[in-house]
Design an enzyme around this catalytic site. Structure first.
Site, PDB file in Angstrom:
ATOM      1  CD  GLU A  27      10.078 -34.296   3.159  1.00 21.77           C
ATOM      2  OE1 GLU A  27       9.748 -34.250   1.963  1.00 21.77           O
ATOM      3  OE2 GLU A  27       9.717 -35.199   3.923  1.00 21.77           O
ATOM      4  CG  HIS A  43      -2.168  -0.834   0.942  1.00 21.18           C
ATOM      5  ND1 HIS A  43      -3.377  -0.283   0.645  1.00 21.18           N
ATOM      6  CD2 HIS A  43      -2.342  -2.170   0.885  1.00 21.18           C
ATOM      7  CE1 HIS A  43      -4.261  -1.236   0.409  1.00 21.18           C
ATOM      8  NE2 HIS A  43      -3.649  -2.404   0.564  1.00 21.18           N
ATOM      9  CE  LYS A  76      -1.117 -11.562 -16.288  1.00 17.55           C
ATOM     10  NZ  LYS A  76      -0.210 -10.486 -16.657  1.00 17.55           N
ATOM     11  CG  ASP A  77      -4.027 -12.814  -9.293  1.00 12.96           C
ATOM     12  OD1 ASP A  77      -3.062 -12.880 -10.077  1.00 12.96           O
ATOM     13  OD2 ASP A  77      -4.070 -12.037  -8.326  1.00 12.96           O
ATOM     14  CB  SER A 107       2.475  -4.065  -7.240  1.00 13.49           C
ATOM     15  OG  SER A 107       1.640  -3.497  -8.205  1.00 13.49           O
TER      16      SER A 107
END
Lengths: 266, 251
Positions: A132, A60, A88-89, A64
């Site tokens: 792992e 915020h 898009k997401d 971005s």
């Protein structure tokens, strides 16, 4: 991995043994160890939640980033989050779910290990302990160093180096799009990380040890030498003046008139 | 972006550790009816596999996770399951006098174990512990192929290999020296209906049975999987078209 992690601390000179005893809650791996590590893992989600809050605050404050890596110059450079990024997401999530469903329904054991179907036996360690898969690159680094303390330091250093990345890569150009040399080294590093993961799952003998050492050396060389040097000497391609410029140029080629139908951003 | 993602996915699969077995083991690759996204178990083979397990393996190996009622998956109906269970003696109790007692099995019972405990099992097997077979098909790398190769893998030791007393040479076993004596020689069980009772025939029946035991819900999993992948595939296409539509005016 569980018994392995605390023992790594025994590499610390003088206080190592005491730290291990403290972490184990005794002189061997026991119920107390399980309790400790369980509560540690219980704590993790809360830490992650805190970091997520930080992330949203930063988003915020500063907005971005974008693939071109240049700041927005005005409303013609931005579009609203909804519907553009929500849709898009949705597409991205759909693709992810599709791949996930294939793994879950058709290869549920692909990332597991047959040993997981053998009942635990406190008196017997499985013949081949392998961490792992997401630990394997770091495991390879750990084993590449003949000295225990050195190995542990390098292994944690492999993560720690990421934290000083902003000071290592000082290039004024943020996007790899305009940094041709950086791109090459990025993919070399990518291959190197995969190679380390592969080597971590192999026995520590013969050619694998040599390859692990080369790959480990390259890992640190990339961060500590290549990135600083690149940011000093690389000639970058010219940056576009604004975000909308490269986009609009393409639009111009395909469909004039220029900027027609562009949504005013919030 | 998608291109990069698939590269990462492939890379992740590559880094999955392979089961580190001895490199010189002979593994026979077979075409199992249950492999692949549409694979199903062969019910008749599973019934034969259970018969072979019961007549050959059950003397040494337990299957403590399997109850008689689970045999509905093999195609037995309730009466047949009750009849099978009743052929076993199961320990129950304590009764009003505080004593344990034996009674015929019922559908809810687990298959009784051959030994009272691990020590008893070791004592009767030269110190080696015959593992429980409930999950064995998933507890070994390439489970079905490995089990088949193991059961059909007893051979004369090659020259120069010393086989100690109580050990046997097996081409598929990691290290080649196994404490289990060759269990199958062919014609070990009498199948009704004249099914293949060679070593290979019985072995593949056993593999069907053991794979089912290790994952009784495999068929359901794959059935749901096909539906889920189909649904998500449609979802991907629709959401891609919607994305194109929404972004059309920006590009």
């Amino acid at each position: 991995m569980r018994p392995l992690l605390p023992t790594l601390f025994s590499a610390i000179p003088y206080v190592g043994e005491s730290i291990v005893t403290l972490l184990w809650g005794g002189f061997s791996v026991d119920n107390a160890t399980l309790n400790r590590f369980f509560s540690l893992h219980y704590l993790m989600p809360f830490i992650i939640a805190g970091v997520v809050v930080l992330h949203i605050v930063a988003l915020h404050r500063f907005g971005s980033n974008n693939p071109i890596g240049i700041d927005t110059k005005g409303p013609q450079d931005t579009i609203s989050f909804h519907p553009y990024y929500t849709i898009k997401d949705v597409f991205g999530i759909a693709v992810f779910l599709l791949l996930l469903a294939m793994v879950v329904f058709f290869f549920p054991n692909a990332m597991g290990h047959p040993d997981n179907y053998i009942p635990a036996n406190a008196m017997q360690t499985p013949a081949h302990i392998v961490p792992e898969w997401y630990f394997l690159p770091f495991y390879a680094i750990l084993r590449a160093v003949p000295d225990k303390l050195g190995g542990v330091l390098l292994m944690f250093g492999a993560i720690a180096v990421l934290f000083i990345l902003p000071w290592l890569d000082r290039s004024p150009v943020r996007s790899a799009r305009f940094r041709p040399l950086f791109r090459i080294f990025f993919w070399l590093f990518f291959v190197d990380a995969i190679a380390l993961g592969y080597l971590g799952g192999k026995p520590a003998e013969g050619i694998y040890v040599i390859l692990s050492r080369v790959a480990t050396a390259w890992y640190f060389l990339h961060f500590l030498a290549i990135l600083p040097l690149l940011s000093m000497f690389e000639t970058t391609k010219p940056l576009p003046k604004s975000i909308s410029e490269p986009v609009l140029k393409e639009t111009l080629k395909r469909a004039p008139p220029l900027g027609a139908g562009l949504e005013p951003a919030e | 972006m998608i291109k990069h993602f698939s590269v990462v996915m492939i890379a992740l699969f590559l880094t999955t550790p392979a089961m580190a077995a001895g490199s010189d083991v002979e593994l026979q690759k077979l075409d199992w009816s249950f492999s692949g996204p549409f694979g199903t178990f062969d019910k008749a083979a599973m019934q034969r596999g259970f018969q072979a397990y019961r007549e050959v393996c059950a003397g040494c190996h337990g299957m403590k996770l399997i109850a008689f009622r689970n045999f509905a998956d093999l195609g037995y109906n309730n009466d047949e399951i009750k009849a099978i269970a009743a052929e076993y003696e199961v320990q129950d109790g304590p009764n009003d006098d505080g004593e344990m007692f034996m009674r015929p099995g019922i559908a809810a019972d687990r298959i009784p174990l051959p030994y009272a405990n691990d020590n008893a099992a070791r004592a009767s097997n030269n110190g080696a512990l015959p593992p429980d077979l409930s999950l064995i098909a998933k507890a070994r790398g390439n489970g079905p192929d490995y089990l088949f190769s193991l059961l059909a893998g007893y051979k004369d030791a090659p020259e120069g290999t010393a086989v100690p007393d109580g050990m046997y040479y097996n081409a598929a076993y990691p290290g080649h020296l196994i404490a289990m004596p060759q269990p199958l020689y062919g014609e070990d069980v009498t199948y009704s209906g004249g099914a293949d009772d060679s070593i290979e025939g019985i072995s593949s029946d056993l593999v069907q049975f053991l794979m089912w035991a290790a994952e009784p819900k495999m068929e359901v999993r794959k059935r749901i999987g096909v539906a889920a992948v189909f649904f998500l595939g449609v979802f991907v296409v629709v959401s891609y078209m919607a994305k194109r539509r929404v972004w059309a005016d920006v590009h």
